[in-house]
Design a protein around this motif. Structure first.
Motif, short mmCIF file in Angstrom:
data_model
loop_
_atom_site.label_atom_id
_atom_site.label_comp_id
_atom_site.label_asym_id
_atom_site.label_seq_id
_atom_site.Cartn_x
_atom_site.Cartn_y
_atom_site.Cartn_z
N LEU A 27 3.37 -4.25 0.24
CA LEU A 27 3.33 -3.21 -0.81
C LEU A 27 3.91 -1.90 -0.29
O LEU A 27 4.56 -1.15 -1.04
N ALA A 28 3.73 -1.64 1.02
CA ALA A 28 4.27 -0.41 1.61
C ALA A 28 5.80 -0.41 1.54
O ALA A 28 6.42 0.64 1.29
N ILE A 29 6.40 -1.59 1.75
CA ILE A 29 7.87 -1.67 1.68
C ILE A 29 8.35 -1.33 0.27
O ILE A 29 9.34 -0.60 0.08
N LEU A 30 7.62 -1.85 -0.75
CA LEU A 30 7.99 -1.53 -2.13
C LEU A 30 7.75 -0.04 -2.41
O LEU A 30 8.54 0.62 -3.09
N VAL A 74 -2.29 -9.03 -4.40
CA VAL A 74 -0.98 -8.40 -4.18
C VAL A 74 -0.14 -8.53 -5.45
O VAL A 74 0.51 -7.57 -5.88
N LEU A 75 -0.19 -9.73 -6.04
CA LEU A 75 0.57 -9.98 -7.28
C LEU A 75 0.15 -8.99 -8.36
O LEU A 75 1.00 -8.39 -9.04
N LYS A 76 -1.17 -8.81 -8.53
CA LYS A 76 -1.67 -7.89 -9.56
C LYS A 76 -1.12 -6.48 -9.34
O LYS A 76 -0.67 -5.82 -10.27
N GLU A 77 -1.14 -6.06 -8.05
CA GLU A 77 -0.70 -4.69 -7.76
C GLU A 77 0.81 -4.54 -7.97
O GLU A 77 1.27 -3.53 -8.52
#
Lengths: 147, 394
Positions: free
Chosen positions: A42-45, A68-71
């Motif tokens: 998520l940090a990369i995104l 992770v998918l939800k976020e």
């Protein structure tokens, strides 16, 4: 036709798998970044890397793939997610698809099948972007027309 | 008048003295016993061979085989037959020996009729009690066996899925590493031809072995799931719609139009929704692939209530199934798909699941006119969570 490179983010806690899949997809002309857990992914995104598709493992320590998918879907709705897991049950598949995953593959996946899905996912994201751009252009025209 | 209960008591009266035996037999007959007579030990054994008795009333003192010897023989051959010994006053010791050898009791001559009848009834009661206890013990053993099979199956299922999952990860790594090397090899121009050939051969073997191992892990996962029964009420039409959604991508690829008929109907059924979903996915996917062979067509999924059953039909406009294949289509490993396309387990596994859910499955087809798969499922199946009779003997 020249293949359009796909920006792929691989999130999986199996580092050997991430390495090999990453090397292979890079060799095939794609841009690949990887993360060994959900938060780093998520940090990369979050730093603004323009991922087309996320290849996401489900069973990971810390944040699991479904969270992770939800976020991802909440923060970056047009980024497509392909779930790729060794721990597959039909239930996780169904709940993943209901949460907006593009598709679901069981490890070890047929690479050709994965490539087809990656390309479909890239196209779908490109179509979304196109629609958003048109809508924005339309809104802009309306605004400037009204002035 | 004798009751039916007494009528059913089969008695064999063994005594060498006809003047004692015959009147006693008559009296007992009048009291509702089904009496047969034997005048010697050998005759008694022959009589029991042709038809067993509930209880044997036997004199100890007989010429030839004496009563105690016959008692041993009877207890050896028919341990469930109760024996009451008859002795003279002077031979009480014989009665004691008889009891030690397994006789139910002993009576001394002359016999008091009511006392005798009381003893005979007691003997039969005792036999009934022992039978009940044996049945209960047998029932308990069977339940314990089932429990232990269930526990072992559950443990095996958990282990199987754990092993399968853990193996899938390294398999995926081998798979990607092999693919990576193959890709590099394909793109390299400065590789000696001999090396290229053997490297391609070796990489091909790794890839096919990975595929083989992953087929096994997937079967293990199927096995683990198969032992997980969960019967609950759900809407079959809703499930059919979900399956059509899940298979929509394949349908698009094969140019198949898949439709759930009567889709606004609600059809509640008590069954295992996860197993049913697997069954429907298998059947709908097969139908879609059949339609794909004709470059497109229709698949219809329909549900209807028929008495206490639900009938589900999956109909396609594919090429149909040749008559000679119809009877073999549910056999394990029977497949008409090209090698590598299917393991042939799909339809046999599907039919197996339907049967475990208490249903039946049939197929009807004419070459050139598509196929209809028809399942009849009870709306409330009687499925025990353990079917050791169907499972492996562990």
């Amino acid at each position: 036709m020249v293949k359009i490179p796909i920006n792929i983010l691989v999130i999986d806690d199996e580092s050997d798998f991430v390495d090999m899949l990453g090397m292979r997809l890079t060799d095939e002309g794609n841009n690949v970044r990887s993360a060994l857990d959900g938060r780093s992914g998520l940090a990369i995104l979050a730093e603004g890397w323009d991922a087309d598709v996320v290849i996401l493992d489900i069973k990971m320590p810390g944040m699991d793939g479904i969270e992770v998918l939800k976020e991802i879907k909440a923060k970056y709705p047009i980024v497509e997610v392909i779930l790729l897991t060794g721990h597959g049950t039909i239930d996780t598949a169904v709940s993943g698809l209901k949460l907006g995953a593009f598709d679901y593959l069981l490890k070890p996946a047929q690479h050709e099948e994965l490539l087809v899905k990656l390309e479909e996912a890239r196209k779908r994201k490109a179509e979304h972007e196109e629609r958003i751009r048109k809508a924005e252009a339309h809104a802009l025209i309306r605004r400037t027309g009204g002035m | 008048m004798a009751s039916d209960q007494e009528k059913r008591i089969g008695l064999l009266l063994v005594d060498d003295e006809a003047e004692f035996r015959t009147p006693l037999a008559k009296r007992l007959d009048r009291r509702g016993f089904d009496v047969r007579q034997a005048e010697s030990g050998l005759q008694a054994i022959e009589a029991l061979k042709s038809q067993q008795a509930d209880v044997v009333l036997m004199d100890v003192n007989m010429p030839g085989m004496n009563g105690l010897q016959v008692l041993d023989e009877i207890k050896h051959r028919w341990p469930k037959t109760e024996v009451i010994m008859l002795t003279g006053q002077a031979c009480v010791q014989d009665g004691v020996t008889g009891i030690k050898s397994g006789a139910f009791d002993y009576l001394t001559k002359p016999i008091e009729m009511e006392h005798l009848i009381g003893k005979l009834k007691q003997a039969v009661e005792m036999r009934k009690l022992l039978n009940d206890q044996e049945m209960e013990a047998e029932f308990r053993r069977e339940m314990e066996r089932r429990m232990s099979v269930a526990e072992r199956l559950a443990a095996l299922g958990t282990m199987a899925s754990g092993v399968a999952h853990e193996i899938n990860n390294p398999l995926a790594i081998i798979n990607e590493a092999t693919g990576f090397l193959k890709g590099r090899l394909d793109r390299s121009e400065d590789v000696p031809e001999g090396f290229r050939q053997s490297a391609e051969l070796a990489l091909g073997k790794i890839a096919s072995s990975v595929e083989r191992a992953s087929r096994i892990t997937h079967q293990l996962l199927d096995f683990a799931r198969k032992n997980d029964w969960e019967i609950q009420e759900f809407d079959l039409v809703e499930l059919a719609k979900e399956v059509v959604d899940l298979t929509s991508k394949t349908a698009k690829e094969e140019n198949a139009e898949v439709e759930v008929l009567h889709r606004d109907r609600k059809l509640a059924i008590w069954s295992d929704p996860y197993q049913m979903r697997q069954v429907l996915i298998n059947l709908v996917t097969n139908a879609i692939q059949a339609v794909g062979e004709k470059k497109g067509g229709n698949v219809w999924v329909d549900t209807e209530i028929s008495g206490n059953d639900v009938v589900v039909t999956i109909k396609d406009t594919g090429p149909g199934i040749p008559r000679e294949n119809l009877s073999r289509i549910f056999d394990p490993f029977f497949s008409t798909k090209p090698a590598g396309k299917g393991t042939g387990l799909g339809l046999s596994v599907t039919k197996g699941i339907v049967e475990k859910l208490g249903g039946t499955m049939t197929v009807d087809s004419r070459l050139g006119y598509g196929a209809v798969f028809r399942m009849v499922l009870p709306r409330k199946p009687l499925v025990s969570p353990v079917r050791p009779d169907l499972g492996p003997d562990l």
